[in-house]
Scaffold this motif. Structure first.
Motif, PDB file in Angstrom:
ATOM      1  N   LYS A 222      37.570 -26.519 -26.066  1.00 41.41           N
ATOM      2  CA  LYS A 222      38.037 -26.243 -27.309  1.00 41.41           C
ATOM      3  C   LYS A 222      38.730 -25.018 -27.459  1.00 41.41           C
ATOM      4  N   ASN A 223      39.134 -24.462 -28.434  1.00 40.12           N
ATOM      5  CA  ASN A 223      39.701 -23.193 -28.575  1.00 40.12           C
ATOM      6  C   ASN A 223      38.836 -22.465 -29.704  1.00 40.12           C
ATOM      7  N   PRO A 224      37.645 -21.805 -29.177  1.00 37.81           N
ATOM      8  CA  PRO A 224      36.804 -21.432 -30.414  1.00 37.81           C
ATOM      9  C   PRO A 224      37.162 -20.269 -30.941  1.00 37.81           C
ATOM     10  N   GLY A 225      38.055 -19.523 -30.090  1.00 35.62           N
ATOM     11  CA  GLY A 225      38.720 -18.294 -30.932  1.00 35.62           C
ATOM     12  C   GLY A 225      40.010 -18.325 -31.628  1.00 35.62           C
ATOM     13  N   GLY A 226      40.398 -19.849 -31.740  1.00 36.63           N
ATOM     14  CA  GLY A 226      41.458 -20.011 -32.405  1.00 36.63           C
ATOM     15  C   GLY A 226      42.848 -20.208 -31.579  1.00 36.63           C
ATOM     16  N   LEU A 227      44.001 -19.726 -31.792  1.00 39.81           N
ATOM     17  CA  LEU A 227      44.898 -19.962 -30.758  1.00 39.81           C
ATOM     18  C   LEU A 227      45.003 -19.300 -29.727  1.00 39.81           C
ATOM     19  N   SER A 228      45.078 -20.078 -28.633  1.00 49.01           N
ATOM     20  CA  SER A 228      44.854 -19.816 -27.221  1.00 49.01           C
ATOM     21  C   SER A 228      46.068 -18.997 -26.751  1.00 49.01           C
ATOM     22  N   LEU A 229      47.317 -19.242 -27.159  1.00 53.50           N
ATOM     23  CA  LEU A 229      48.517 -18.396 -26.811  1.00 53.50           C
ATOM     24  C   LEU A 229      48.786 -18.931 -25.005  1.00 53.50           C
ATOM     25  N   GLY A 230      48.363 -20.147 -24.822  1.00 56.71           N
ATOM     26  CA  GLY A 230      48.518 -20.713 -23.419  1.00 56.71           C
ATOM     27  C   GLY A 230      47.573 -20.157 -22.611  1.00 56.71           C
TER      28      GLY A 230
ATOM     29  N   ALA B  54      38.704 -15.559 -52.225  1.00 59.23           N
ATOM     30  CA  ALA B  54      38.535 -15.911 -50.721  1.00 59.23           C
ATOM     31  C   ALA B  54      36.949 -15.422 -50.183  1.00 59.23           C
ATOM     32  N   THR B  55      36.351 -14.315 -50.837  1.00 60.99           N
ATOM     33  CA  THR B  55      34.980 -13.902 -50.530  1.00 60.99           C
ATOM     34  C   THR B  55      34.160 -15.015 -50.931  1.00 60.99           C
ATOM     35  N   LEU B  56      34.266 -15.683 -52.036  1.00 59.77           N
ATOM     36  CA  LEU B  56      33.359 -16.843 -52.430  1.00 59.77           C
ATOM     37  C   LEU B  56      33.638 -17.819 -51.364  1.00 59.77           C
ATOM     38  N   ILE B  57      34.827 -18.232 -51.116  1.00 64.39           N
ATOM     39  CA  ILE B  57      35.135 -19.467 -49.974  1.00 64.39           C
ATOM     40  C   ILE B  57      34.178 -18.980 -48.631  1.00 64.39           C
ATOM     41  N   PHE B  58      34.399 -17.755 -48.460  1.00 65.36           N
ATOM     42  CA  PHE B  58      33.787 -17.167 -47.085  1.00 65.36           C
ATOM     43  C   PHE B  58      32.309 -17.531 -47.226  1.00 65.36           C
ATOM     44  N   LEU B  59      31.721 -17.088 -48.259  1.00 69.39           N
ATOM     45  CA  LEU B  59      30.243 -17.184 -48.586  1.00 69.39           C
ATOM     46  C   LEU B  59      29.644 -18.702 -48.498  1.00 69.39           C
ATOM     47  N   VAL B  60      30.663 -19.443 -49.120  1.00 65.44           N
ATOM     48  CA  VAL B  60      30.339 -21.288 -49.066  1.00 65.44           C
ATOM     49  C   VAL B  60      30.413 -21.406 -47.682  1.00 65.44           C
ATOM     50  N   ALA B  61      31.657 -21.282 -46.934  1.00 60.92           N
ATOM     51  CA  ALA B  61      31.834 -21.860 -45.595  1.00 60.92           C
ATOM     52  C   ALA B  61      30.743 -21.269 -44.844  1.00 60.92           C
ATOM     53  N   TYR B  62      30.292 -20.062 -44.942  1.00 62.74           N
ATOM     54  CA  TYR B  62      29.255 -19.532 -43.969  1.00 62.74           C
ATOM     55  C   TYR B  62      28.051 -20.405 -44.013  1.00 62.74           C
ATOM     56  N   PHE B  63      27.817 -21.010 -44.950  1.00 67.67           N
ATOM     57  CA  PHE B  63      26.347 -21.643 -45.234  1.00 67.67           C
ATOM     58  C   PHE B  63      26.588 -23.365 -45.025  1.00 67.67           C
ATOM     59  N   ILE B  76      47.644 -24.671 -33.716  1.00 64.72           N
ATOM     60  CA  ILE B  76      46.564 -24.110 -32.887  1.00 64.72           C
ATOM     61  C   ILE B  76      46.018 -25.176 -31.958  1.00 64.72           C
ATOM     62  N   GLY B  77      45.835 -26.239 -32.586  1.00 64.99           N
ATOM     63  CA  GLY B  77      45.252 -27.475 -31.720  1.00 64.99           C
ATOM     64  C   GLY B  77      43.527 -27.588 -32.165  1.00 64.99           C
ATOM     65  N   LEU B  78      42.769 -28.065 -31.220  1.00 66.31           N
ATOM     66  CA  LEU B  78      41.455 -28.227 -31.496  1.00 66.31           C
ATOM     67  C   LEU B  78      40.848 -27.032 -31.487  1.00 66.31           C
ATOM     68  N   ALA B  79      40.233 -26.639 -32.623  1.00 68.42           N
ATOM     69  CA  ALA B  79      39.560 -25.109 -32.649  1.00 68.42           C
ATOM     70  C   ALA B  79      38.326 -25.466 -33.416  1.00 68.42           C
ATOM     71  N   ASN B  80      37.620 -24.120 -33.374  1.00 65.10           N
ATOM     72  CA  ASN B  80      36.207 -24.062 -33.994  1.00 65.10           C
ATOM     73  C   ASN B  80      36.616 -23.850 -35.661  1.00 65.10           C
ATOM     74  N   LEU B  81      36.156 -24.844 -36.464  1.00 61.23           N
ATOM     75  CA  LEU B  81      36.307 -24.468 -37.588  1.00 61.23           C
ATOM     76  C   LEU B  81      35.992 -23.563 -38.679  1.00 61.23           C
ATOM     77  N   SER B  82      34.711 -23.333 -38.091  1.00 60.36           N
ATOM     78  CA  SER B  82      33.762 -22.446 -38.787  1.00 60.36           C
ATOM     79  C   SER B  82      34.458 -20.807 -38.351  1.00 60.36           C
ATOM     80  N   ASN B  83      34.865 -20.475 -37.246  1.00 61.90           N
ATOM     81  CA  ASN B  83      35.501 -19.321 -36.820  1.00 61.90           C
ATOM     82  C   ASN B  83      36.824 -19.055 -37.697  1.00 61.90           C
ATOM     83  N   ILE B  84      37.651 -20.021 -37.661  1.00 65.66           N
ATOM     84  CA  ILE B  84      38.989 -20.033 -38.082  1.00 65.66           C
ATOM     85  C   ILE B  84      38.837 -19.929 -39.723  1.00 65.66           C
ATOM     86  N   VAL B  85      37.947 -20.555 -40.437  1.00 65.89           N
ATOM     87  CA  VAL B  85      37.894 -20.492 -41.841  1.00 65.89           C
ATOM     88  C   VAL B  85      37.057 -18.977 -42.251  1.00 65.89           C
ATOM     89  N   LEU B  86      36.149 -18.641 -41.472  1.00 69.68           N
ATOM     90  CA  LEU B  86      35.615 -17.434 -41.583  1.00 69.68           C
ATOM     91  C   LEU B  86      36.428 -16.204 -41.402  1.00 69.68           C
TER      92      LEU B  86
END
Lengths: 261, 338
Positions: A222-230, B54-63, B76-86
């Motif tokens: 997966k891309n844990p850091g988001g956009l991988s830019l290739g 946005a701060t409130l969403i951050f707090l909710v998403a964090y937990f 982006i493709g398959l990515a870690n949802l938690s990192n992206i939302v935070l």
């Protein structure tokens, strides 16, 4: 002056003209680029069929006996083995569609049986590596060990996650993403194009399976850091920051400095 | 520029430009229209409000979002949802505070131009002479001029006291490198071992066109493995013997198998990109290119020296061994090497 002409001094005009030029060039190239001629013959005996296919599709460059054409034409195929045929034809690199710095992966033009027949014929010209046993290309090995071997032997050209990279004078190490384990193995034993040979005494078959395992693991990652830019490292990341980051900064500076209406 | 009448020179250029002063103040729409001001107020409040959301969403998403969740995100493709939302919520929250503050300052805070005059910084003459007198009186009272013994011994004590500080600073730079930069782990008779497997290599295993990445025997048991690896890494290449153009290269190799230091002579990156057909060895960092058929001569890039060759031979069992340590320092230039 007409409506279009009145805009020719607009700051965006040069960008639009450049874009149009690029689109037109690319479009024309895709229409006019040389395409491989297609020919296929069927026969019962595998080597005999392979010989026929070879004569029809390969001999113009590699010579009638596969011993190489005139200077600048295809290389001598004595000793390249069935593995080289399976790699080059099975990834669509051969037959070559037109002269280029390096054949690129493309559409496969032959069936598996036809490729096997040509491989069997080329193997009769001179002994060479054969198509690997599927137990070494399945990717059920140790991916951690595969990563270690990959870092030492492959990563300098093919990038740390197999995204590929540039060599000299337009040559390149292709991406290893979504390449089958069999073709990875064959590339190592045959050393196609610029690649050196990694024979089974250098990297044992089980070690090669570990490398395949690592690459298959990468394909699933997966891309844990988001956009991988290739995953190309500092080049694409720096480019992204220069283009988007800097534009954003300049935009912010202009907005801060402008007076409110 | 506007030129005031009566200041024009002979050629139409004024002899002296007069200070044009500040341009006339242009009031903003929020200054004139109470409705526009209220709109701006609402816009600023909206931006601050978005930040709060946005701060409130951050707090909710964090937990609530599990850190292991992966989600397909367009572009982006398959990515870690938690990192992206935070990351996104934190960015929006801080950005909107900034945008709101700037919008507030630009539309509602006073924007009339103000000029502040500079004042002279010189103190009054009385204050200056008084300061000089105080200093002179102090100097007389200390009797420094009358008693040179004190003056010179104090100077010596203070001057010497600086030395411990300098000595500590120089000593803290670490021990001298000794011969570390000029020598590697390689010794005569050491077997060439595969990296990372650390198994010996038979000369017959190195088929034409092969590349082996090599370390010296026993390096994995040395005290500072990484430091030693950074100097002793070697690349083993098998060439057609007829292609080798330098007699010394052929003599130091074994039947077309040659070993070169993998440490670039420019800044020490591992030179590992070998093109089998052109016999060029490429450094991935700055594209220095070495021609392996010409004793690794530099044919492109910032490197100044060829890669040092390791002289190799085979032992009684047919394994490749070093016939000698490196005859010159490997890697980039350093002070004593020049």
């Amino acid at each position: 002056m007409n409506a279009l002409g009145s805009h020719r001094r607009h700051p965006a005009a040069i960008v639009i003209v450049l874009l149009l030029g690029l689109v037109a060039t690319g479009g024309l190239y895709s229409l006019l680029a040389p395409r491989p001629a297609q020919a296929a013959v069927a026969s019962t005996d595998q080597v005999a069929e392979g010989a026929k296919l070879f004569l029809a599709n390969c001999a113009s460059c590699h010579g009638i006996n596969g011993k190489g054409g005139k200077a600048g034409a295809g290389p001598n195929l004595v000793g390249v083995g069935a593995a080289a045929v399976d790699f080059q034809v099975g990834t669509g690199r051969m037959p070559l569609s037109g002269p280029s710095v390096q054949p690129a992966r493309g559409k496969v033009l032959f069936t598996d049986a036809q490729i096997a027949a040509m491989g069997a014929y080329v193997a009769t010209i001179g002994p060479g590596p054969s198509v690997p046993d599927s137990q070494y290309t399945k990717g059920d090995g140790n991916s951690a060990r595969g990563n270690e071997l990959f870092k030492v032997n492959c990563a300098m050209c093919h990038n740390f996650v197999g995204s590929g990279g540039a060599l000299t004078r337009g040559k390149y190490a292709p991406t290893l993403r979504n390449v089958s384990g069999k073709h990875i193995y064959e590339a190592m034993v045959t050393g196609p194009q610029s690649m050196p040979v990694f024979n089974d005494q250098n990297i044992a078959p089980t070690d090669k399976n570990d490398i395949v395992t690592y690459l298959q693991e990468i394909n699933k990652s997966k891309n844990p850091g988001g956009l991988s830019l290739g995953n190309l490292g500092p080049v694409s990341e720096g480019m992204f920051v220069w283009v988007f980051g800097l534009t954003l900064m300049i935009g912010a500076a202009v907005w801060l400095g402008s007076k409110a209406a | 520029m506007l030129v005031p009448v009566g200041h024009e020179g002979a050629s139409g250029v004024p002899e002296r430009f007069s200070n044009p002063g500040l341009p006339p103040h242009v009031p903003r729409s929020a200054d004139l229209d109470e409705g526009a001001a209220r709109r701006a107020e609402k816009q600023v409040a909206t931006l601050f409000g978005v930040s709060m959301v946005a701060t409130l969403i951050f707090l909710v998403a964090y937990f609530t979002i599990d850190v292991g969740t992966n989600q397909f995100i367009p572009g982006i493709g398959l990515a870690n949802l938690s990192n992206i939302v935070l990351g996104l919520t934190l960015a929006v929250s801080l950005l909107c505070i900034g945008l709101g503050a700037v919008h507030w300052a630009k539309t509602l805070m006073p924007d009339t131009e103000v000029a502040e005059d500079r004042h002279p910084q010189r103190s009054s003459d009385e204050a200056r002479s008084e300061a000089v007198a105080t200093l002179a009186a102090g100097g007389d009272a200390s009797q420094l001029a009358r008693r040179p013994l004190i003056k010179y011994s104090l100077g010596g004590a203070l001057g010497l006291f600086a030395l411990p500080l300098v000595v500590q600073l120089a000593g803290g730079l670490g021990p001298l490198p000794k011969a570390d930069l000029s020598t590697t782990f390689w010794r005569k008779g050491m077997r060439l071992m595969r990296d990372p497997g650390m198994t010996p290599i038979k000369a017959s295993d190195v088929t034409l066109g092969s590349v082996f990445h090599v370390l010296p025997e026993g390096i994995d048991k040395s005290e500072h493995v990484l430091e030693e690896k950074a100097k002793a890494s070697v690349i083993l290449i098998s060439l057609e013997p007829a292609l080798i153009q330098v007699p010394k290269e052929r003599a130091w190799g074994h039947e077309g198998i040659v070993a070169y230091s993998k440490i670039c002579s420019h800044v020490g990156c591992p030179v590992g990109l070998y093109e089998q057909q052109t016999h060029h060895l490429l450094c991935p960092c700055h594209q220095s290119t070495f021609d392996v058929t010409k004793d690794c001569e530099v044919i492109f890039g910032p490197a100044k020296r060829p890669l040092p060759q390791l002289e190799i031979t085979v032992d009684a069992e047919g394994y490749l061994v070093a016939a000698s340590p490196f005859r010159e320092p490997v890697g980039p230039s350093f002070w004593e090497r020049g």
